[in-house]
Design an enzyme around this catalytic site. Sequence first.
Site, short mmCIF file in Angstrom:
data_model
loop_
_atom_site.label_atom_id
_atom_site.label_comp_id
_atom_site.label_asym_id
_atom_site.label_seq_id
_atom_site.Cartn_x
_atom_site.Cartn_y
_atom_site.Cartn_z
N SER A 50 9.56 48.81 2.74
CA SER A 50 9.95 50.14 2.27
C SER A 50 9.47 50.41 0.85
O SER A 50 9.30 49.49 0.04
CB SER A 50 11.48 50.29 2.32
OG SER A 50 12.09 49.59 1.25
N GLU A 73 1.95 47.61 0.78
CA GLU A 73 1.80 48.72 1.73
C GLU A 73 3.20 49.12 2.13
O GLU A 73 3.97 48.30 2.62
CB GLU A 73 0.96 48.27 2.93
CG GLU A 73 0.56 49.42 3.84
CD GLU A 73 1.55 49.64 4.96
OE1 GLU A 73 2.24 50.70 4.92
OE2 GLU A 73 1.66 48.79 5.85
N CYS A 76 4.79 52.14 10.02
CA CYS A 76 4.51 52.99 8.87
C CYS A 76 3.45 54.03 9.17
O CYS A 76 3.36 55.05 8.48
CB CYS A 76 4.10 52.13 7.68
SG CYS A 76 2.81 50.95 8.08
N GLU A 126 10.78 60.34 5.61
CA GLU A 126 10.38 59.25 6.51
C GLU A 126 11.61 58.78 7.29
O GLU A 126 12.58 58.31 6.70
CB GLU A 126 9.79 58.07 5.72
CG GLU A 126 9.30 56.96 6.63
CD GLU A 126 8.86 55.71 5.87
OE1 GLU A 126 7.96 55.01 6.37
OE2 GLU A 126 9.42 55.43 4.80
#
Length: 359
Positions: free
Chosen positions: A84, A111, A145, A243
């Site tokens: 996250s 990432e 993701c 998200e």
Amino acid sequence: VYAIAPFNFTSIAANLCCAPVLMGNTALWKPSKTSILSNWYAYKMLEEAGLPPGVINFVPGDPVEVTAAVLSSPSFAGLHYTGSTEIFRRLWKQIGDQLENYRSYPRIVGETGGKDFIFAHPSADVAPLVTAAVRGAFEYQGQKCSAASRMYIPESIWPQVKDQLVEATRSLPMGDVRDFRNFVSAVIDEGAYKRLQQAIEGAKEDPQCHIIAGGECDDSQGWYISPTVIECEDPRSYSMETELFGPILSVFVYDDAEMDRCLDLVDNTSPYALTGAVFCSDRVATDAISERLRYSAGNFYINDKPTGAVVGQQPFGGARASGTDDKAGSALNLLRWVAPRTVKENFMPPTAHEYPHMG
């Protein structure tokens, strides 16, 4: 190098430690608490293949305690992270607060999150567009993701897209992952279930949001969220911006004449820049949109879903709030884990200090 792994991709977990090790480092592998077993098997495979003891150290445990111990060590030399955005930022701050304790400046590679998009041009072919939306949003329960989370469709093709999208979404079989006939299964844990359930309930209460497929939640036997499509009148609604990391796809229908304005929304709605896709049959328009969204996605797809980067062909990563864009699966990432050294040897060293211009 401290390798912190996510729950959703075992192969990524192994790569996070193997990449620095390939370049001559040792690594500490911290698996996610919800994927310890799969990560352990990957670790044992490396051992069976001949990995020497102590090169990769598998350390499950309380993430706060393990991280505190690792980051307090003078030998800490780098962080290789997937997870996250919130945790990554917190780790960066912890590292920054302890810089004077380290033998060298640590390399930080991460990432993190994404609010990944599909943008349809009026010339888009509807059938591939719908297939990409269903696969991109609902495979792995949307728990990756790169998953498609927001979609922008022109009014001129929305009726066709809507009919096919709703039909396809409602037809998806859901159940145990061990039954390969199922397309969707449960989300990872109770926390994810409650967060997604809350987002769906919020959409039901928002007069500008319309759930056109899915919207059901069932925790009687596992944490099941049905694949859900939300049509949003407001492009800044909660599910368009946030998200969610689950099987929820939000759609904004734009006026064909307002395409430029909609492209601005694609670029500015989210702080992330991980993946995105454009569907278009007009080559000139495709190139113009790609250039317009140059900084909106580190991995950009044309007439394909914004997921499934091919290892060895499509190095993966994005910038902005999505990470450091160091492109896992490429030499760009590997070079972060070396300390270049330049050596000069003079075979004709000077014997006088005067320079010729001195006369």
